[in-house]
Design a protein around this motif. Structure first.
Motif, mmCIF file in Angstrom:
data_model
loop_
_atom_site.group_PDB
_atom_site.id
_atom_site.type_symbol
_atom_site.label_atom_id
_atom_site.label_comp_id
_atom_site.label_asym_id
_atom_site.label_seq_id
_atom_site.Cartn_x
_atom_site.Cartn_y
_atom_site.Cartn_z
ATOM 1 N N VAL A 166 0.823 -1.215 0.000
ATOM 2 C CA VAL A 166 0.000 0.000 0.000
ATOM 3 C C VAL A 166 0.854 1.261 0.000
ATOM 4 C CG1 VAL A 166 -1.924 -1.165 1.129
ATOM 5 C CG2 VAL A 166 -0.259 0.071 2.521
ATOM 6 N N THR A 167 2.138 1.148 0.368
ATOM 7 C CA THR A 167 3.038 2.302 0.306
ATOM 8 C C THR A 167 3.886 2.281 -0.959
ATOM 9 O OG1 THR A 167 4.673 1.095 1.644
ATOM 10 C CG2 THR A 167 3.176 2.592 2.798
ATOM 11 N N ASP A 168 3.494 1.442 -1.946
ATOM 12 C CA ASP A 168 4.200 1.357 -3.225
ATOM 13 C C ASP A 168 5.683 1.068 -3.028
ATOM 14 O OD1 ASP A 168 1.918 1.893 -4.779
ATOM 15 O OD2 ASP A 168 2.142 4.035 -4.428
ATOM 16 N N SER A 169 5.986 0.143 -2.134
ATOM 17 C CA SER A 169 7.380 -0.154 -1.798
ATOM 18 C C SER A 169 7.667 -1.646 -1.802
ATOM 19 C CB SER A 169 7.718 0.417 -0.405
ATOM 20 O OG SER A 169 7.418 1.785 -0.325
ATOM 21 N N ALA A 170 6.906 -2.423 -2.566
ATOM 22 C CA ALA A 170 7.085 -3.876 -2.550
ATOM 23 C C ALA A 170 8.496 -4.274 -2.949
ATOM 24 C CB ALA A 170 6.068 -4.547 -3.478
ATOM 25 N N GLN A 171 9.177 -3.467 -3.770
ATOM 26 C CA GLN A 171 10.528 -3.811 -4.192
ATOM 27 C C GLN A 171 11.524 -3.782 -3.047
ATOM 28 O OE1 GLN A 171 8.952 -1.067 -4.828
ATOM 29 N NE2 GLN A 171 10.268 0.720 -4.825
ATOM 30 N N ARG A 172 11.133 -3.259 -1.898
ATOM 31 C CA ARG A 172 12.019 -3.248 -0.733
ATOM 32 C C ARG A 172 12.003 -4.571 0.011
ATOM 33 N NH1 ARG A 172 10.536 2.684 1.898
ATOM 34 N NH2 ARG A 172 10.919 3.904 0.030
ATOM 35 N N ASP A 173 11.104 -5.449 -0.370
ATOM 36 C CA ASP A 173 10.960 -6.702 0.359
ATOM 37 C C ASP A 173 12.128 -7.638 0.036
ATOM 38 O OD1 ASP A 173 9.825 -8.594 2.023
ATOM 39 O OD2 ASP A 173 7.823 -8.352 1.172
ATOM 40 N N ASP A 174 12.194 -8.743 0.761
ATOM 41 C CA ASP A 174 13.226 -9.741 0.528
ATOM 42 C C ASP A 174 13.159 -10.245 -0.906
ATOM 43 O OD1 ASP A 174 13.378 -9.338 3.208
ATOM 44 O OD2 ASP A 174 13.421 -11.443 3.757
ATOM 45 N N ALA A 175 14.305 -10.445 -1.522
ATOM 46 C CA ALA A 175 14.368 -10.892 -2.908
ATOM 47 C C ALA A 175 15.187 -12.171 -3.010
ATOM 48 C CB ALA A 175 14.987 -9.814 -3.796
ATOM 49 N N VAL A 232 -9.162 -6.136 -10.840
ATOM 50 C CA VAL A 232 -9.052 -4.698 -11.054
ATOM 51 C C VAL A 232 -10.414 -4.022 -11.114
ATOM 52 C CG1 VAL A 232 -6.842 -4.887 -12.239
ATOM 53 C CG2 VAL A 232 -8.954 -5.034 -13.559
ATOM 54 N N ASP A 233 -11.472 -4.791 -11.261
ATOM 55 C CA ASP A 233 -12.809 -4.204 -11.319
ATOM 56 C C ASP A 233 -13.454 -4.095 -9.939
ATOM 57 O OD1 ASP A 233 -12.722 -4.001 -14.107
ATOM 58 O OD2 ASP A 233 -13.331 -6.100 -14.326
ATOM 59 N N GLU A 234 -12.796 -4.605 -8.932
ATOM 60 C CA GLU A 234 -13.362 -4.587 -7.584
ATOM 61 C C GLU A 234 -13.258 -3.186 -6.985
ATOM 62 O OE1 GLU A 234 -12.622 -6.787 -3.240
ATOM 63 O OE2 GLU A 234 -11.354 -7.210 -4.964
ATOM 64 N N ASP A 235 -14.271 -2.778 -6.229
ATOM 65 C CA ASP A 235 -14.245 -1.515 -5.502
ATOM 66 C C ASP A 235 -13.600 -1.776 -4.153
ATOM 67 O OD1 ASP A 235 -14.583 0.922 -4.359
ATOM 68 O OD2 ASP A 235 -16.773 0.875 -4.303
ATOM 69 N N CYS A 236 -12.381 -1.275 -3.984
ATOM 70 C CA CYS A 236 -11.614 -1.609 -2.779
ATOM 71 C C CYS A 236 -11.566 -0.467 -1.779
ATOM 72 C CB CYS A 236 -10.197 -2.018 -3.171
ATOM 73 S SG CYS A 236 -10.151 -3.466 -4.231
ATOM 74 N N GLY A 237 -12.355 0.579 -1.960
ATOM 75 C CA GLY A 237 -12.422 1.644 -0.968
ATOM 76 C C GLY A 237 -11.243 2.597 -1.057
ATOM 77 N N LEU A 238 -10.732 3.017 0.112
ATOM 78 C CA LEU A 238 -9.718 4.053 0.176
ATOM 79 C C LEU A 238 -8.354 3.579 -0.297
ATOM 80 C CD1 LEU A 238 -10.586 5.617 3.661
ATOM 81 C CD2 LEU A 238 -11.213 6.484 1.404
ATOM 82 N N LEU A 239 -8.038 2.311 -0.073
ATOM 83 C CA LEU A 239 -6.720 1.785 -0.383
ATOM 84 C C LEU A 239 -6.745 1.003 -1.687
ATOM 85 C CD1 LEU A 239 -5.698 0.575 3.196
ATOM 86 C CD2 LEU A 239 -5.045 2.696 2.052
ATOM 87 N N PRO A 240 -5.578 0.801 -2.310
ATOM 88 C CA PRO A 240 -5.543 -0.007 -3.536
ATOM 89 C C PRO A 240 -6.029 -1.422 -3.265
ATOM 90 C CG PRO A 240 -3.456 1.156 -3.189
ATOM 91 C CD PRO A 240 -4.252 1.319 -1.938
ATOM 92 N N CYS A 241 -6.604 -2.051 -4.277
ATOM 93 C CA CYS A 241 -7.025 -3.443 -4.138
ATOM 94 C C CYS A 241 -5.806 -4.321 -3.893
ATOM 95 C CB CYS A 241 -7.748 -3.907 -5.403
ATOM 96 S SG CYS A 241 -9.326 -3.075 -5.692
ATOM 97 N N LEU A 242 -5.886 -5.148 -2.888
ATOM 98 C CA LEU A 242 -4.768 -6.023 -2.572
ATOM 99 C C LEU A 242 -4.744 -7.216 -3.512
ATOM 100 C CD1 LEU A 242 -4.880 -6.178 1.343
ATOM 101 C CD2 LEU A 242 -3.404 -4.774 -0.102
ATOM 102 N N PRO A 243 -3.558 -7.648 -3.941
ATOM 103 C CA PRO A 243 -3.470 -8.910 -4.670
ATOM 104 C C PRO A 243 -4.032 -10.036 -3.820
ATOM 105 C CG PRO A 243 -1.412 -7.677 -4.849
ATOM 106 C CD PRO A 243 -2.256 -6.972 -3.829
ATOM 107 N N SER A 244 -4.567 -11.046 -4.481
ATOM 108 C CA SER A 244 -5.298 -12.106 -3.783
ATOM 109 C C SER A 244 -4.406 -13.123 -3.103
ATOM 110 C CB SER A 244 -6.200 -12.839 -4.785
ATOM 111 O OG SER A 244 -5.405 -13.505 -5.763
ATOM 112 N N GLY A 245 -3.134 -13.215 -3.516
ATOM 113 C CA GLY A 245 -2.280 -14.279 -3.011
ATOM 114 C C GLY A 245 -2.521 -15.604 -3.710
ATOM 115 N N GLU A 246 -3.327 -15.582 -4.753
ATOM 116 C CA GLU A 246 -3.657 -16.812 -5.476
ATOM 117 C C GLU A 246 -3.006 -16.804 -6.856
ATOM 118 O OE1 GLU A 246 -7.874 -16.826 -5.629
ATOM 119 O OE2 GLU A 246 -8.143 -17.125 -3.468
ATOM 120 N N GLY A 247 -2.941 -17.985 -7.454
ATOM 121 C CA GLY A 247 -2.467 -18.118 -8.815
ATOM 122 C C GLY A 247 -0.993 -18.464 -8.896
ATOM 123 N N SER A 248 -0.524 -18.588 -10.120
ATOM 124 C CA SER A 248 0.873 -18.906 -10.390
ATOM 125 C C SER A 248 1.250 -18.280 -11.718
ATOM 126 C CB SER A 248 1.091 -20.420 -10.432
ATOM 127 O OG SER A 248 0.299 -21.006 -11.461
#
Length: 691
Positions: free
Chosen positions: A492-501, A579-595
């Protein structure tokens, strides 16, 4: 095969690229941290190597992925990296918040000076502005990270002396402890709640002077306060005026040095003449006595400058501690007294209704507040605020329902009602807005958010008065606890690239099974002048960041990019998202699903005869540089066809004369051709012919 990854994180398996020349052994994937996206690979796998590529530019394609999921994420911020965790257990090449590799904050144009008059005054203003920004920024961060507290001062003059010493020592806790404690109620809890975000976002490394990688920022502050003058205002308050001069030097962070240089900024407030809106022309602060110690009052000091700049009646600081109307008999009555002031503004009633630092402000600036109330002219519009309140103990009053009714003429009215976490707006009896905060947040932990709205009251002079600051800090503190997951915070802070790689090599096919994780981060080495293309199957959204001339891991806008420097690049691959979901004030979170399959390709090189027609095959995400030799000046038309194929000529700005037609002087020209699909093989045909 290597050991199976632990459950709970995405499985990423690096595989060789099919059909690529010059296969070389890969770098073995490193084991993942327990909460990190997990990668495992075949130790016998090979990774395709390709010859190096000459340096050239990178105009974007017309149809390439953005630096994040489409329609959801703006380009992410500048990352920070760490070589290992504090225990030393982090595998090489993975990320940990403990220590930082180089990272730089994006810098705009040079700061503009403040003040009025000559250019010299603007430079002095710039120096004072830098001190202010450093005091707010660096000292605030270091406040979160710790410091030595002192607590109050023995005299009004000592407040200034000790505050200057604390700023020079960069000890923010000492600065804070020289401020009126009842004007900062709840700040300590905010610091405790927010401190974990500092480490998660990597900001702690900015101020770690032990970093030797060019990422830390070292600040040297040397200021002096001169001509300190104390004007007592009664027994419990004073106006302290002074002048300040000094030097500020920043060093250590490569990006800041590149942008601003490493020269000192010197300043002297005496050179600003009458720029300060105070009667003395000097800096002035208001100090007060509490329990035998002297403190700076931030609230009174701000008010002091406001009334002088606005030419309002000055503060009567000698009234602090003096008589005023008594407070209410109970906490609920105290809240009702404040509501009555809002409905029928009166400066004396406001001073009686507010306690703590807020009450001192209302008492000292009664004349200015009275003038402000006199200027209120609502015309034909009337309003009434009503509150349903309940005493919940410890001096707190819960506001169960707050309603504001506004009436223009008899046929025109509006009502705003706040009840719990819900806001309802009615226009002439018809509901036009009905929203609830928990629905707007739409986070897994949002349902745990305490939405109770309360006001604090304090016992002063035998009666109860309302405090506003504790309510504000409490509400802010509750929102700090809404996001309790590091991946969610970084996303949500647009900083995912700071995570462990996980470190991979160009030429790798990385199989990613998200398994509940929002995203996965991969890092690979890059060489200056080399061209890379990154794609993902199943239309997975990716964001690419690469070390560049102006800092580490700058966002790349497209799937193909040229490395500006030797360094690393990172790819954030997001799990499925609606991307069509209404997620309110914050960006829609990825679902954690798929490959998905992430493909990282480094461009190879191939000669392109002229005139000729060549054909070939590309695997998903493949990229290649075709070298066109031109022996004499001539116009050449270049046709490139193929499903999913994009192409461009390097540095074609002065060469293009018509659609796909170029006017080439003698020389060698580079045609970059890429398969934009992360799923499908394709064939291409390239035909350079005389125009």
């Amino acid at each position: 095969m290597s050991a199976a990854p632990p459950s709970g994180g995405p499985q990423n398996i690096a595989m060789p690229s099919e059909g690529s020349p010059g296969a070389t052994p890969p770098t073995s994937p490193e084991p993942a941290l327990p909460w990190q996206p997990d990668y495992s690979g075949d130790a016998s796998a090979t990774v395709a190597g390709v010859p190096p590529t000459p340096t050239y530019g990178q105009p974007p394609y017309s149809n390439v992925p953005s630096a994040g999921p489409a329609g959801q994420y703006p380009p992410q911020g500048v990352p920070q990296y760490a070589a290992g965790d504090p225990s030393g257990s982090t595998p090489p090449g993975t990320y940990s918040p403990a220590g930082a590799q180089p990272q730089f904050l994006p810098v705009g144009g040079p700061p503009s000076g403040g003040g009025k008059g000559s250019g010299k005054g603007k430079l002095i203003g710039l120096g004072l502005g830098v001190v202010g920004l450093l005091a707010i920024g660096f000292l605030a961060l270091r406040f979160l990270l710790g410091g030595d507290a002192t607590g109050g001062a023995s005299s009004p003059e000592a407040v200034v002396d000790e505050m200057v010493a604390a700023i020079n020592a960069q000890d923010p806790l000492a600065v804070v402890d020289l401020m009126a404690p009842d004007e900062l109620d709840g700040v300590d809890q905010l610091v405790e709640d927010g401190s974990r975000y500092i480490e998660d976002l990597g900001l702690d490394t900015l101020l770690d002077e032990n970093q030797d990688d060019g990422s830390a920022i070292d600040v040297a502050i040397d200021i002096t306060a001169d001509r300190i003058d104390v004007s007592m205002e009664g027994d419990r308050a004073a106006i302290v005026s002074f002048q300040v001069s000094g030097d500020v030097e920043t060093s250590g962070n490569d990006a800041m040095n590149d942008a601003f240089g490493d020269e000192d900024i010197s300043f002297d407030s005496r050179d600003l003449d009458d720029s300060f809106p105070t009667d003395s022309g000097d800096i002035e602060i208001i100090v007060i006595e509490l329990d035998g110690q002297w403190y700076m009052s931030p609230m009174l000091t701000i008010g002091h400058y406001i009334v002088q700049a606005a030419d309002l009646p000055p503060g009567e600081y000698d009234q602090i501690g003096g008589d005023r109307d008594p407070g209410a008999e109970s906490p609920v009555d105290a809240v009702q007294a404040l509501v009555d002031v809002i409905n029928d503004p009166d400066a004396d009633a406001l001073a009686a209704a507010l306690g703590g630092g807020e009450g001192r402000v209302a008492l000292a600036f009664r004349d200015a507040i009275d003038d402000g109330f006199a200027e209120i002219d609502t015309g034909d519009i009337s309003y009434e605020l009503t509150v349903d309140a309940e005493d919940i103990g410890s001096g707190r009053v819960e506001l169960q329902q707050v309603e504001l009714q506004v009436t223009g003429d008899p046929d025109d009215s509006a009502t705003v009602t706040i009840e719990g976490d819900c806001l309802r707006v009615r226009d002439n009896g018809e509901t036009v807005t009905d929203e609830c905060l928990l629905d707007l947040l739409d986070l897994p932990t949002a349902t745990d958010l305490d939405t109770t709205l309360w006001l604090d009251t304090v016992d002063e002079d035998g009666g109860r008065r309302v405090r506003l600051v504790p309510t504000v800090t409490d509400v802010l503190g509750r929102f700090l606890t809404v996001i309790d997951d590091r991946q969610t915070l970084l996303f949500v802070t647009d900083s995912a690239q700071r995570d462990d790689a996980t470190v991979v090599e160009p030429g790798s096919d990385i199989e990613i099974d998200f398994d509940g994780q929002l995203y996965a981060v991969n890092e690979f080495p890059i060489e200056e002048g080399e061209v890379y293309n990154v794609t993902a199957s199943e239309d997975a959204d990716i964001a690419i960041f690469a070390d560049g001339e102006f800092g580490s891991l700058q966002p790349q806008f497209g799937s193909e990019f040229e490395a500006e420097v030797d360094g690393v690049a990172r790819v954030v691959t997001y799990s499925e998202i609606d991307v069509d979901e209404d997620c309110g004030l914050l960006p829609c979170l990825p679902s954690g699903e798929g490959s998905t399959t992430l493909r990282i390709r480094q461009a190879g090189r191939q000669a392109l005869p002229f005139p000729t027609r060549i054909t070939g095959d590309f695997g998903p995400g493949d990229v290649r540089i075709f070298e066109l030799e031109v022996e004499a000046q001539q116009q050449i038309r270049i046709d490139v066809t193929g499903e999913g194929i994009e192409w461009r000529i390097r540095d074609d700005f002065d060469l293009l004369v018509d659609t796909d037609t170029y006017d080439f002087p003698p020389g060698t020209y580079e045609l970059i051709v890429v398969n934009t699909s992360g799923d499908d093989d394709t064939s291409y045909q390239i035909s350079p012919t005389p125009a």
